[in-house]
Design a protein around this motif. Structure first.
Motif, PDB file in Angstrom:
ATOM      1  N   SER A  64      64.225 -14.949 -93.239  1.00 36.54           N
ATOM      2  CA  SER A  64      63.313 -15.851 -93.922  1.00 36.54           C
ATOM      3  C   SER A  64      62.721 -15.175 -95.148  1.00 36.54           C
ATOM      4  CB  SER A  64      62.192 -16.198 -92.932  1.00 36.54           C
ATOM      5  OG  SER A  64      61.186 -16.962 -93.539  1.00 36.54           O
ATOM      6  N   VAL A  65      62.382 -15.958 -96.148  1.00 37.85           N
ATOM      7  CA  VAL A  65      61.485 -15.474 -97.211  1.00 37.85           C
ATOM      8  C   VAL A  65      60.279 -16.404 -97.188  1.00 37.85           C
ATOM      9  CG1 VAL A  65      61.147 -15.205 -99.690  1.00 37.85           C
ATOM     10  CG2 VAL A  65      63.285 -14.450 -98.636  1.00 37.85           C
ATOM     11  N   PHE A  66      59.104 -15.823 -97.086  1.00 32.90           N
ATOM     12  CA  PHE A  66      57.895 -16.641 -97.014  1.00 32.90           C
ATOM     13  C   PHE A  66      56.746 -15.932 -97.712  1.00 32.90           C
ATOM     14  CE2 PHE A  66      55.425 -14.247 -93.906  1.00 32.90           C
ATOM     15  CZ  PHE A  66      56.390 -13.490 -93.247  1.00 32.90           C
ATOM     16  N   ILE A  67      55.687 -16.677 -97.953  1.00 29.10           N
ATOM     17  CA  ILE A  67      54.486 -16.119 -98.596  1.00 29.10           C
ATOM     18  C   ILE A  67      53.327 -16.192 -97.617  1.00 29.10           C
ATOM     19  CG2 ILE A  67      52.749 -16.608-100.362  1.00 29.10           C
ATOM     20  CD1 ILE A  67      55.026 -17.109-102.322  1.00 29.10           C
ATOM     21  N   ASN A  68      52.685 -15.057 -97.406  1.00 26.05           N
ATOM     22  CA  ASN A  68      51.473 -15.035 -96.590  1.00 26.05           C
ATOM     23  C   ASN A  68      50.713 -13.744 -96.881  1.00 26.05           C
ATOM     24  OD1 ASN A  68      49.547 -15.804 -94.502  1.00 26.05           O
ATOM     25  ND2 ASN A  68      51.174 -17.112 -93.681  1.00 26.05           N
ATOM     26  N   ASP A  69      49.820 -13.377 -95.995  1.00 23.01           N
ATOM     27  CA  ASP A  69      48.901 -12.254 -96.197  1.00 23.01           C
ATOM     28  C   ASP A  69      49.579 -10.948 -95.787  1.00 23.01           C
ATOM     29  OD1 ASP A  69      46.571 -10.923 -96.701  1.00 23.01           O
ATOM     30  OD2 ASP A  69      45.410 -11.872 -95.108  1.00 23.01           O
ATOM     31  N   ASP A  70      49.316  -9.873 -96.538  1.00 21.51           N
ATOM     32  CA  ASP A  70      49.828  -8.550 -96.147  1.00 21.51           C
ATOM     33  C   ASP A  70      48.799  -7.871 -95.246  1.00 21.51           C
ATOM     34  OD1 ASP A  70      51.264  -6.299 -95.795  1.00 21.51           O
ATOM     35  OD2 ASP A  70      51.431  -5.773 -97.913  1.00 21.51           O
ATOM     36  N   GLU A  71      48.774  -8.311 -93.990  1.00 22.70           N
ATOM     37  CA  GLU A  71      47.761  -7.820 -93.044  1.00 22.70           C
ATOM     38  C   GLU A  71      48.454  -7.589 -91.710  1.00 22.70           C
ATOM     39  OE1 GLU A  71      45.171  -7.188 -90.297  1.00 22.70           O
ATOM     40  OE2 GLU A  71      45.562  -9.357 -90.251  1.00 22.70           O
ATOM     41  N   SER A  72      48.391  -6.365 -91.204  1.00 22.83           N
ATOM     42  CA  SER A  72      49.204  -5.991 -90.039  1.00 22.83           C
ATOM     43  C   SER A  72      48.825  -6.764 -88.784  1.00 22.83           C
ATOM     44  CB  SER A  72      49.105  -4.481 -89.794  1.00 22.83           C
ATOM     45  OG  SER A  72      47.761  -4.142 -89.480  1.00 22.83           O
ATOM     46  N   GLY A  73      47.548  -7.119 -88.641  1.00 25.09           N
ATOM     47  CA  GLY A  73      47.142  -7.926 -87.484  1.00 25.09           C
ATOM     48  C   GLY A  73      47.844  -9.279 -87.511  1.00 25.09           C
ATOM     49  N   LEU A  74      47.913  -9.883 -88.670  1.00 24.01           N
ATOM     50  CA  LEU A  74      48.594 -11.172 -88.811  1.00 24.01           C
ATOM     51  C   LEU A  74      50.080 -11.052 -88.470  1.00 24.01           C
ATOM     52  CD1 LEU A  74      48.512 -14.167 -89.700  1.00 24.01           C
ATOM     53  CD2 LEU A  74      49.063 -13.388 -92.009  1.00 24.01           C
ATOM     54  N   HIS A  75      50.688  -9.962 -88.867  1.00 22.95           N
ATOM     55  CA  HIS A  75      52.111  -9.790 -88.572  1.00 22.95           C
ATOM     56  C   HIS A  75      52.343  -9.652 -87.071  1.00 22.95           C
ATOM     57  CE1 HIS A  75      52.668  -8.328 -92.996  1.00 22.95           C
ATOM     58  NE2 HIS A  75      52.177  -9.522 -92.894  1.00 22.95           N
ATOM     59  N   LYS A  76      51.421  -9.000 -86.376  1.00 24.65           N
ATOM     60  CA  LYS A  76      51.496  -8.980 -84.898  1.00 24.65           C
ATOM     61  C   LYS A  76      51.347 -10.393 -84.343  1.00 24.65           C
ATOM     62  CE  LYS A  76      49.552  -4.432 -84.403  1.00 24.65           C
ATOM     63  NZ  LYS A  76      48.198  -3.840 -84.373  1.00 24.65           N
ATOM     64  N   ASP A  77      50.451 -11.162 -84.947  1.00 21.64           N
ATOM     65  CA  ASP A  77      50.271 -12.554 -84.497  1.00 21.64           C
ATOM     66  C   ASP A  77      51.549 -13.369 -84.717  1.00 21.64           C
ATOM     67  OD1 ASP A  77      47.605 -12.125 -83.726  1.00 21.64           O
ATOM     68  OD2 ASP A  77      46.855 -12.555 -85.731  1.00 21.64           O
ATOM     69  N   PHE A  78      52.202 -13.162 -85.852  1.00 23.04           N
ATOM     70  CA  PHE A  78      53.489 -13.839 -86.091  1.00 23.04           C
ATOM     71  C   PHE A  78      54.476 -13.508 -84.973  1.00 23.04           C
ATOM     72  CE2 PHE A  78      52.775 -14.069 -90.944  1.00 23.04           C
ATOM     73  CZ  PHE A  78      52.543 -15.427 -90.907  1.00 23.04           C
ATOM     74  N   GLU A  79      54.572 -12.224 -84.651  1.00 24.30           N
ATOM     75  CA  GLU A  79      55.513 -11.765 -83.618  1.00 24.30           C
ATOM     76  C   GLU A  79      55.242 -12.465 -82.284  1.00 24.30           C
ATOM     77  OE1 GLU A  79      58.192 -10.061 -83.377  1.00 24.30           O
ATOM     78  OE2 GLU A  79      58.262  -9.653 -81.222  1.00 24.30           O
ATOM     79  N   ILE A  80      53.983 -12.455 -81.850  1.00 21.13           N
ATOM     80  CA  ILE A  80      53.608 -13.062 -80.564  1.00 21.13           C
ATOM     81  C   ILE A  80      53.843 -14.574 -80.595  1.00 21.13           C
ATOM     82  CG2 ILE A  80      51.629 -13.580 -79.063  1.00 21.13           C
ATOM     83  CD1 ILE A  80      50.483 -10.789 -80.102  1.00 21.13           C
ATOM     84  N   TRP A  81      53.447 -15.189 -81.682  1.00 11.79           N
ATOM     85  CA  TRP A  81      53.499 -16.646 -81.822  1.00 11.79           C
ATOM     86  C   TRP A  81      54.939 -17.150 -81.880  1.00 11.79           C
ATOM     87  CZ3 TRP A  81      54.156 -19.601 -86.697  1.00 11.79           C
ATOM     88  CH2 TRP A  81      53.795 -20.943 -86.592  1.00 11.79           C
ATOM     89  N   LEU A  82      55.767 -16.475 -82.657  1.00  7.39           N
ATOM     90  CA  LEU A  82      57.174 -16.895 -82.771  1.00  7.39           C
ATOM     91  C   LEU A  82      57.919 -16.651 -81.455  1.00  7.39           C
ATOM     92  CD1 LEU A  82      57.905 -15.676 -86.414  1.00  7.39           C
ATOM     93  CD2 LEU A  82      57.758 -18.056 -85.640  1.00  7.39           C
ATOM     94  N   GLU A  83      57.554 -15.588 -80.744  1.00  2.00           N
ATOM     95  CA  GLU A  83      58.153 -15.352 -79.429  1.00  2.00           C
ATOM     96  C   GLU A  83      57.743 -16.432 -78.438  1.00  2.00           C
ATOM     97  OE1 GLU A  83      61.031 -13.541 -79.235  1.00  2.00           O
ATOM     98  OE2 GLU A  83      60.196 -12.794 -77.333  1.00  2.00           O
TER      99      GLU A  83
END
Lengths: 138, 138, 138
Positions: free
Chosen positions: B49-68
């Motif tokens: 994917s290519v997407f635009i969002n925040d460069d924040e490591s907590g959010l990236h963990k949230d993406f991982e959990i949420w997409l799983e």
């Protein structure tokens, strides 16, 4: 700058369907004579989608199961939208899959990766619907 | 009208990863010499994917959990796509996050909001994959 | 090639809101004088969305319920992102709904299907936020 516009029409036999439109889009690009630019392909209806993914029937079954889990069609009355309509789920499914794709045009060709195929995704079919192709460039 | 094309290559060490590519895209835009136009950035592979969002490591963990949660990787055999493959989940995750972004080019710069950062999202890594950058304008 | 750029500002009274911006985009297109091309409309903030769907209040209630099911706002501490913030859910909701739309410009008009309306989707409101409109063409 040149521009070119064309519509594709669909009327699917089933409520939901995934149709590979890559060849049709490539033909339209050839007609346009545009060599370098951008090609927008979008559903003109709000319960349908244009997206890029794999042309693999197992995956399309997975889409069907997965989208039904995320936004089930039935019971129809679970959606506020379904007063006079029964397609509330289709609006949500299309939101997941997306309205449009923008594809680069390079050397007169759709500049796609090895497995990228362009699909029309229908979520409320059995009626006539359109896809818009708009190409700009030179 | 000018146009410019470039590919970025990735090979992530993990199956899933989020890589900030904003600086690389800005450099490509500078190379192009284009001052006003549109910049398309898209994954050339259908499990990324290519997407635009925040460069924040907590959010990236949230993406991982949420997409799983939305499209779990395992068990692999829950997906029809996974006959010879094990990446059915990656096709679905990428559908949520999107294939591409189109960014305005203004005054020779990416015309982004204050927190907008461009990411490459990998959902089936450990192999070579590409991102396409196509810029048109003047 | 011509290009035109304009920002729209929003400050919603509620955390979440859907605002039909089709008329504003059409006015901006008229100002631009562009007759054939592409019109990019994107949220400049990463907890907001620009998307195309139906202007029907029941559907907007369905979006609210559905997005709260996919990515609930509360409890705030369920998200790693919510150390100093409480808008982790808004980043996820916006990922589902999308950052941007690209609309064809034909004959000086937004080339939209019969029910297509352009919306600003706010998922973390009560503050000033912007939408970018960039039109290129001739």
């Amino acid at each position: 700058m040149k521009s070119y516009r064309k519509e594709l029409w669909f009327e699917t036999a089933t409520r939901r369907a995934y149709i590979n439109i890559s060849t049709q889009i490539a033909t339209i690009l050839q007609e346009s004579g545009i060599k370098e630019g951008l090609c927008l392909v979008n559903a003109m209806h709000i319960t349908a989608s244009v997206f890029i993914n794999d042309d693999e029937s197992g995956l399309h079954k997975d889409f069907e199961i997965w989208l039904e889990k995320l936004a089930p069609e039935k019971p129809h009355n679970q959606y506020n939208h379904n007063g006079y309509e029964d397609n509330g789920d289709a609006h949500l499914k299309r939101s997941v899959m997306g309205r449009e794709v923008v594809v680069a045009v390079t050397d007169g060709k759709l500049d796609l990766g090895p497995w990228e195929q362009i699909f029309y995704g229908e979520f409320d079919g059995k009626r006539k619907k359109r896809v818009l192709v708009k190409i700009i460039g030179e």
